[in-house]
Write a protein that holds these residues in place. Structure first.
Motif, short mmCIF file in Angstrom:
data_model
loop_
_atom_site.label_atom_id
_atom_site.label_comp_id
_atom_site.label_asym_id
_atom_site.label_seq_id
_atom_site.Cartn_x
_atom_site.Cartn_y
_atom_site.Cartn_z
N LEU A 108 0.83 -1.20 0.00
CA LEU A 108 0.00 0.00 0.00
C LEU A 108 0.87 1.26 0.00
O LEU A 108 0.56 2.24 -0.68
CB LEU A 108 -0.93 0.00 1.22
N GLU A 109 1.95 1.24 0.76
CA GLU A 109 2.86 2.38 0.78
C GLU A 109 3.51 2.59 -0.60
O GLU A 109 3.61 3.73 -1.09
CB GLU A 109 3.95 2.17 1.84
N THR A 115 1.85 7.75 -6.85
CA THR A 115 0.67 8.48 -7.31
C THR A 115 0.79 9.97 -6.99
O THR A 115 1.79 10.43 -6.45
CB THR A 115 -0.60 7.93 -6.63
N ASP A 116 -0.28 10.70 -7.31
CA ASP A 116 -0.29 12.14 -7.03
C ASP A 116 -0.53 12.45 -5.56
O ASP A 116 -0.74 13.61 -5.19
CB ASP A 116 -1.32 12.87 -7.90
N TYR A 117 -0.48 11.43 -4.70
CA TYR A 117 -0.45 11.70 -3.26
C TYR A 117 0.85 12.40 -2.88
O TYR A 117 0.94 12.98 -1.80
CB TYR A 117 -0.55 10.38 -2.48
N GLU A 130 -3.87 14.94 3.85
CA GLU A 130 -4.82 14.57 4.89
C GLU A 130 -5.48 13.22 4.64
O GLU A 130 -6.08 12.64 5.54
CB GLU A 130 -5.89 15.65 5.05
N TYR A 131 -5.36 12.69 3.42
CA TYR A 131 -5.99 11.41 3.10
C TYR A 131 -5.05 10.22 3.27
O TYR A 131 -5.47 9.07 3.12
CB TYR A 131 -6.52 11.44 1.65
N LEU A 132 -3.78 10.50 3.57
CA LEU A 132 -2.85 9.40 3.83
C LEU A 132 -3.07 8.88 5.25
O LEU A 132 -3.01 9.65 6.21
CB LEU A 132 -1.41 9.87 3.68
N LEU A 175 -7.19 2.85 -0.47
CA LEU A 175 -6.70 4.20 -0.28
C LEU A 175 -7.55 5.10 -1.15
O LEU A 175 -7.77 4.80 -2.33
CB LEU A 175 -5.22 4.32 -0.67
N ASN A 176 -8.05 6.15 -0.58
CA ASN A 176 -9.00 7.03 -1.25
C ASN A 176 -8.55 7.41 -2.66
O ASN A 176 -7.44 7.91 -2.86
CB ASN A 176 -9.18 8.31 -0.42
#
Length: 308
Positions: A108-109, A115-117, A130-132, A175-176
């Motif tokens: 998952l990490e 990604t654009d995270y 804030e979504y991590l 993950l969102n």
């Protein structure tokens, strides 16, 4: 190693004081390219979203570190300046995708990291941070202890040699905004070298303290204890069991900041300056670096101190 409790935001003064410990150090080091070079820090930015903290980039390391304040404790008492306050910071490490440690992180990490995270610097993107989930990318915990007069400072780093996670039951993780991933029972999903990564950050912080306060540690200490294997069940919750391969390592640096010698250097002999700035004993621990004492003696060109 258990997670630290989220801090109580009702106590604004302790939070500000704890945050200012590092903020004051960084403000004295990061505007100065010579000091930055000696500290081994190539970049620093303050967190904007979520809990207080900083993103830190270290020389020779392609990843990005994060210090995030999660807990503050005030000893209370009679309200005198002598009382101790402490703060617990989670250390997170965001590996570059070509870093040797990248494959040691969980699926998952690794998925999130590509990604654009994350932005082009390797730190979480402001609009996505804030979504991590809080438990992703954690490699250690750094606690600091000080008083309201800021005359003493103690850093305690705690990290396992291996942050190890296995899959006890088939589990689906989400993950969102990303497709879910399924992890199969029996998989070793994470084997992150928490101690090695965390010590890189501790080195940069100890160097920065030496430069900012002109003082080395007056005491170092270390110990270790049995560590744990984390097993994810079908609900994505982690159970912990003792694992002989995992050891929790604890490192401590203590400082007497009243011995800082920046204002006492002029007109004094090198011997006097060294006695005030540098611990009289050579560090005998393999993890303690001579630079943590020696950098208290360097002269930083003042013309480099102001940002361009």
């Amino acid at each position: 190693m258990e997670n630290k409790a989220i801090m109580n935001l009702e106590h604004n003064d302790p939070i500000e004081h704890i945050s200012n410990v590092f903020d004051g150090i960084f403000r004295l080091v990061t505007p100065n390219p010579v000091a930055m070079d000696h500290a081994g820090i190539t970049g620093l930015s303050q967190k904007i979203v979520g809990l207080p903290g900083w993103h830190i980039w270290i020389a020779g390391d392609s990843g990005a570190y994060q210090l995030e304040l999660h807990n503050v404790n005030d000893s209370g008492g009679d309200g005198s300046n002598a009382r101790e306050i402490s703060g617990d910071f989670l250390i997170k490490y965001y590996p570059a995708m070509d870093a040797k440690e990248f494959d040691k992180f969980s699926q998952l990490e690794r998925l999130a990291r590509g990604t654009d995270y994350f932005d082009s610097t390797g730190a979480p993107a402001i609009e996505k941070a804030e979504y991590l989930p809080d438990n992703l990318f954690v490699v250690g915990c750094l606690s600091i202890f000080t008083d309201y007069d800021s005359k003493s400072l103690r850093l305690t780093l705690e990290a396992p040699n291996i942050w190890k996670t296995t899959i006890a039951e088939n589990v689906e993780l989400r993950l969102n905004g990303l497709a879910p991933i399924t992890l199969e029972k029996g998989l070793i999903d994470r084997q992150v070298p928490g101690k090695a990564l965390s010590l890189r950050l501790l080195d940069a912080l100890a160097r920065s303290i030496a430069i900012a306060h002109r003082v080395g540690p007056c005491k170092t200490a270390d110990d270790e204890a049995p560590g744990y294997l984390y097993s994810l069940n079908s609900q994505g919750k982690a159970d912990e069991t003792e694992d002989p391969e995992v050891r929790i390592h604890r490192y401590e640096l203590s400082y007497n900041l009243s011995d800082g010698c920046d204002e006492h250097r002029q007109g004094q002999s090198d011997d006097v300056i060294q006695a005030r700035c540098v611990h009289s004993e050579t560090p005998n621990a393999e993890w303690a670096k001579p630079e943590w004492w020696n950098l208290a003696l360097i002269e930083i060109p003042s013309e480099c101190a102001a940002p361009c």
